[in-house]
Design a protein around this motif. Structure first.
Motif, PDB file in Angstrom:
ATOM      1  N   ALA A   1       0.799  -1.223   0.000  1.00  0.00           N
ATOM      2  CA  ALA A   1       0.000   0.000   0.000  1.00  0.00           C
ATOM      3  C   ALA A   1       0.830   1.271   0.000  1.00  0.00           C
ATOM      4  O   ALA A   1       0.359   2.319  -0.434  1.00  0.00           O
ATOM      5  N   ALA A   2       2.070   1.186   0.475  1.00  0.00           N
ATOM      6  CA  ALA A   2       2.870   2.395   0.663  1.00  0.00           C
ATOM      7  C   ALA A   2       3.845   2.596  -0.491  1.00  0.00           C
ATOM      8  O   ALA A   2       4.183   1.649  -1.208  1.00  0.00           O
ATOM      9  N   PRO A   3       4.328   3.830  -0.665  1.00  0.00           N
ATOM     10  CA  PRO A   3       5.387   4.082  -1.638  1.00  0.00           C
ATOM     11  C   PRO A   3       6.690   3.490  -1.113  1.00  0.00           C
ATOM     12  O   PRO A   3       6.750   3.038   0.035  1.00  0.00           O
ATOM     13  N   PRO A   4       7.734   3.462  -1.904  1.00  0.00           N
ATOM     14  CA  PRO A   4       9.029   2.951  -1.404  1.00  0.00           C
ATOM     15  C   PRO A   4       9.461   3.698  -0.146  1.00  0.00           C
ATOM     16  O   PRO A   4       9.215   4.895   0.008  1.00  0.00           O
ATOM     17  N   PHE A   5      10.105   2.966   0.750  1.00  0.00           N
ATOM     18  CA  PHE A   5      10.519   3.538   2.026  1.00  0.00           C
ATOM     19  C   PHE A   5      11.940   4.085   1.950  1.00  0.00           C
ATOM     20  O   PHE A   5      12.794   3.565   1.237  1.00  0.00           O
ATOM     21  N   ASP A   6      12.181   5.122   2.762  1.00  0.00           N
ATOM     22  CA  ASP A   6      13.505   5.713   2.875  1.00  0.00           C
ATOM     23  C   ASP A   6      14.306   5.103   4.014  1.00  0.00           C
ATOM     24  O   ASP A   6      15.521   5.312   4.096  1.00  0.00           O
ATOM     25  N   ALA A   7      13.633   4.375   4.894  1.00  0.00           N
ATOM     26  CA  ALA A   7      14.331   3.771   6.023  1.00  0.00           C
ATOM     27  C   ALA A   7      13.520   2.616   6.592  1.00  0.00           C
ATOM     28  O   ALA A   7      12.289   2.594   6.501  1.00  0.00           O
ATOM     29  N   LEU A   8      14.248   1.661   7.179  1.00  0.00           N
ATOM     30  CA  LEU A   8      13.649   0.524   7.883  1.00  0.00           C
ATOM     31  C   LEU A   8      14.264   0.461   9.273  1.00  0.00           C
ATOM     32  O   LEU A   8      15.490   0.515   9.426  1.00  0.00           O
ATOM     33  N   VAL A   9      13.411   0.346  10.298  1.00  0.00           N
ATOM     34  CA  VAL A   9      13.863   0.144  11.668  1.00  0.00           C
ATOM     35  C   VAL A   9      13.239  -1.144  12.187  1.00  0.00           C
ATOM     36  O   VAL A   9      12.019  -1.319  12.103  1.00  0.00           O
TER      37      VAL A   9
END
Length: 214
Positions: A54-62
């Motif tokens: 559902a989301a656009p590409p992410f800039d970070a993963l935690v």
């Protein structure tokens, strides 16, 4: 159209482990610093896949995988306990990172949050070994993913529900996470120990008076 919670102030960030004790402090800090955060419980594969779709590409993963010390003596640890620790503290992080990696933008930041167990501690050799594996994995991921522009780091916190696992220390962990996911941060392959000085007080050199958990 991207979901309304992504305003791209500091970028879109995915936090996996929303049920963990550190999650509230980390989420508050990330939002305060301008990050748009989508949260998912660790181990919920369906929710993770839905978020990625559902989301656009992410800039970070935690990823959050803090550890409560089991207080098991070495000779009481069986194969099942060892395998469970490795799966919870290491393999679950591997699965999450491999799943999310295709949905990360070039130059994305990856921050794993674990425990200080890689330094050694009484009561849970299997958990400390898993913690050491997470450190090695983080450093190796940083090396392998650097040509693609990714930055990978680890924040090692105090064991949950122990003396130095205070609100102040959780906020310090959150501050470190927010710093490491900042768009212009160039740190990679590092482990930051944020444990309220627990590992510097030499307390681990003395056998603690603890009651083993059943």
């Amino acid at each position: 159209m991207p979901p309304p919670f992504f305003e791209n102030r500091q970028g879109a960030l995915l936090l996996v482990g929303a049920q963990e004790p550190l999650a509230d402090a980390v989420l508050r800090r990330l939002q305060h610093d301008g990050h748009d955060v989508l949260t998912v419980h660790s181990g919920d594969d369906a929710a993770l896949q839905a978020a990625l779709a559902a989301a656009p590409p992410f800039d970070a993963l935690v990823t959050l995988t803090p550890t409560s010390r089991s207080n098991l003596a070495f000779d009481d640890i069986d194969d099942a306990a060892f395998e469970a620790a490795i799966d919870a503290q290491l393999l679950s992080v591997v699965r999450t990172a491999q799943t999310v990696l295709p949905r990360l933008r070039e130059g994305a930041r990856i921050v794993h949050v674990g425990s200080r167990g890689h330094l050694g501690a009484w009561g849970g050799v299997h958990q400390m070994a898993a913690s050491a594996g997470l450190v090695a994995m983080t450093r190796s991921m940083a090396l392998e993913l650097q040509p693609e522009g990714f930055f990978v780091n680890l924040v090692a916190s105090e064991f949950t529900h122990e003396r130095q696992d205070t609100q102040r220390n959780r906020e310090a962990v959150a501050h470190a996470v927010s710093m490491l996911v900042a768009p212009h941060n160039g740190i990679t392959g590092q482990c930051l120990v944020i444990d309220g000085l627990a590992s510097l007080r030499m307390s681990e050199a003395r056998r603690p008076h603890v009651t083993p958990l059943n």
